[in-house]
Scaffold this motif. Structure first.
Motif, PDB file in Angstrom:
ATOM      1  N   UNK A   1     -41.975  25.071  -7.706  1.00  0.00           N
ATOM      2  CA  UNK A   1     -41.909  23.691  -8.215  1.00  0.00           C
ATOM      3  C   UNK A   1     -41.214  23.553  -9.570  1.00  0.00           C
ATOM      4  N   UNK A   2     -41.275  24.601 -10.416  1.00  0.00           N
ATOM      5  CA  UNK A   2     -40.733  24.473 -11.775  1.00  0.00           C
ATOM      6  C   UNK A   2     -39.254  24.049 -11.794  1.00  0.00           C
ATOM      7  N   UNK A   3     -38.402  24.591 -10.901  1.00  0.00           N
ATOM      8  CA  UNK A   3     -36.998  24.160 -10.936  1.00  0.00           C
ATOM      9  C   UNK A   3     -36.817  22.652 -10.693  1.00  0.00           C
TER      10      UNK A   3
ATOM     11  N   UNK B   1     -39.032  20.148 -11.552  1.00  0.00           N
ATOM     12  CA  UNK B   1     -39.371  19.478 -12.816  1.00  0.00           C
ATOM     13  C   UNK B   1     -38.281  19.725 -13.865  1.00  0.00           C
ATOM     14  N   UNK B   2     -37.805  20.979 -13.920  1.00  0.00           N
ATOM     15  CA  UNK B   2     -36.821  21.335 -14.952  1.00  0.00           C
ATOM     16  C   UNK B   2     -35.561  20.485 -14.821  1.00  0.00           C
ATOM     17  N   UNK B   3     -35.082  20.406 -13.591  1.00  0.00           N
ATOM     18  CA  UNK B   3     -33.839  19.665 -13.323  1.00  0.00           C
ATOM     19  C   UNK B   3     -33.996  18.172 -13.607  1.00  0.00           C
TER      20      UNK B   3
ATOM     21  N   UNK C   1     -38.550  32.823   0.305  1.00  0.00           N
ATOM     22  CA  UNK C   1     -37.833  34.077   0.597  1.00  0.00           C
ATOM     23  C   UNK C   1     -38.239  35.169  -0.391  1.00  0.00           C
ATOM     24  N   UNK C   2     -38.372  34.799  -1.668  1.00  0.00           N
ATOM     25  CA  UNK C   2     -38.786  35.786  -2.672  1.00  0.00           C
ATOM     26  C   UNK C   2     -40.204  36.272  -2.376  1.00  0.00           C
TER      27      UNK C   2
ATOM     28  N   UNK D   1     -33.940  23.682  -1.303  1.00  0.00           N
ATOM     29  CA  UNK D   1     -33.348  24.987  -1.631  1.00  0.00           C
ATOM     30  C   UNK D   1     -34.295  25.795  -2.534  1.00  0.00           C
TER      31      UNK D   1
ATOM     32  N   UNK E   1     -30.946  15.800 -14.804  1.00  0.00           N
ATOM     33  CA  UNK E   1     -29.847  15.765 -13.853  1.00  0.00           C
ATOM     34  C   UNK E   1     -30.386  15.234 -12.539  1.00  0.00           C
TER      35      UNK E   1
ATOM     36  N   UNK F   1     -45.503  28.103  -9.065  1.00  0.00           N
ATOM     37  CA  UNK F   1     -44.706  27.695 -10.229  1.00  0.00           C
ATOM     38  C   UNK F   1     -43.219  27.972  -9.964  1.00  0.00           C
TER      39      UNK F   1
ATOM     40  N   UNK G   1     -41.789  39.666  -4.032  1.00  0.00           N
ATOM     41  CA  UNK G   1     -41.508  39.506  -5.466  1.00  0.00           C
ATOM     42  C   UNK G   1     -42.763  39.128  -6.260  1.00  0.00           C
TER      43      UNK G   1
ATOM     44  N   UNK H   1     -40.167  38.713   0.337  1.00  0.00           N
ATOM     45  CA  UNK H   1     -39.618  39.995  -0.134  1.00  0.00           C
ATOM     46  C   UNK H   1     -40.598  40.729  -1.053  1.00  0.00           C
TER      47      UNK H   1
ATOM     48  N   UNK I   1     -35.972  29.303  -1.589  1.00  0.00           N
ATOM     49  CA  UNK I   1     -35.780  30.485  -2.439  1.00  0.00           C
ATOM     50  C   UNK I   1     -37.130  31.119  -2.778  1.00  0.00           C
TER      51      UNK I   1
END
Lengths: 201, 201
Positions: B164-166, B168-170, B192-193, B185, B176, B161, B198, B196, B189
């Motif tokens: 992929x969520x960013x 769909x959001x954008x 990378x998270x 990107x 936009x 999520x 996360x 780490x 991200x």
């Protein structure tokens, strides 16, 4: 991030025109949340606001016009993100605001999003509204940079979208329930990723 | 993740019934992408598919019924996420698929999402479709765990999520434009998270 506290209604800078606008937009909010965009009529707004329908037709033209002005009035307000002293807690507050507004039944925010898939005017107004909200939220990131919590070249928009997008995705597109704990989890994940330097430019 | 390659149409296991379904659903896809849900009629689907409209009415009942079956046929397909050998590259492929499907004009995926705000049937079908796709995508995460790229207790759904969520959001909510590089990107991200730690449970 469309919600407005019931305790802080649209400012009424005085004058009959401003009062009429405040009364009409408050009625739009009530009726939109209660009945949804598809069932919203100018007659309902007139009955709920006590403003004559010819006045509403003359000034707003259509239901879409009312919705656009409702969003414009939201952009005029003095909303600011919470300033708790930590990035993670600020992001949690942001996500709770989004989550609570979308999860409540009926949801004004949900009704406005649905309307944005019906009329181009509503879609444009919603886009402007969110752009304004995300820009106002950037201070959360700059404060965290100033406190040395995250790298100074952190991309504020990437971090803010990473934080909030999962909440919208889950509730609006996937149409699944989302607990406050799950919204908090998304905020904590974004904060942890930011601290690990994931969103640097 | 609704898209289907033009090169791999709905399987036709043989028989007139299966052929009729394949022809009708292919016509729904074409007309939906070209005209949008609001303008879609059974007459258009009949003309485009060469199947008589009484057959379509009898079998699918309504435009909403056609859409629900289109999504059900997507759930039947053999879609699998790419297996490139690295988490980051697999996530990039996933986000590019989502981004390309949403950014193309006209977008079938965008039309289906818009339709989901109109009828409860379409919303339920879309929810089931996405749940299936996210479950199928979990293999991307388990492979990365097996390769030792990310912690073994990484929560696959949270990571998928976040990735992929960013996108769909954008493209869907903020409306936009989003370049492939920006979708990449978001995937980088999330990878990378995940590395780490996360998204550990």
């Amino acid at each position: 991030m469309i919600q407005r506290d019931d305790a802080s209604p649209i400012p009424r800078p005085g004058g009959r025109t401003a009062r009429v606008r405040a009364d009409v937009l408050a009625a739009v909010e009530r009726e939109l949340a209660a009945s949804g965009y598809d069932n919203l009529t100018i007659e309902m707004v007139a009955a709920s606001s006590g403003v004559h329908r010819t006045t509403i037709y003359r000034r707003w033209g259509s239901v879409a016009g009312l919705l656009v002005d409702l969003l414009a009035s939201g952009a005029d307000d003095d909303w600011q993100p919470a300033d708790t002293g930590s990035l993670e807690a600020d992001l949690i507050r942001l996500n709770r605001e989004v989550r609570d507004a979308l999860a409540q039944q009926p949801s004004l925010t949900g009704a406005v999003i649905a309307a944005s898939f019906r009329t181009a005017e509503a879609a444009e107004a919603l886009t402007s509204f969110w752009q304004d909200r995300y820009v106002r939220s950037e201070v959360v990131v700059s404060r965290a940079i100033d406190r040395g919590e995250i790298p100074s070249d952190t991309d504020a928009q990437r971090l803010l979208i990473a934080c909030t997008a999962p909440v919208y995705h889950q509730l609006v597109l996937l149409r699944q329930p989302m607990t406050r704990a799950a919204a908090d989890r998304a905020a904590k994940d974004a904060a942890a990723a930011a601290r690990a330097g994931v969103y640097v430019r």
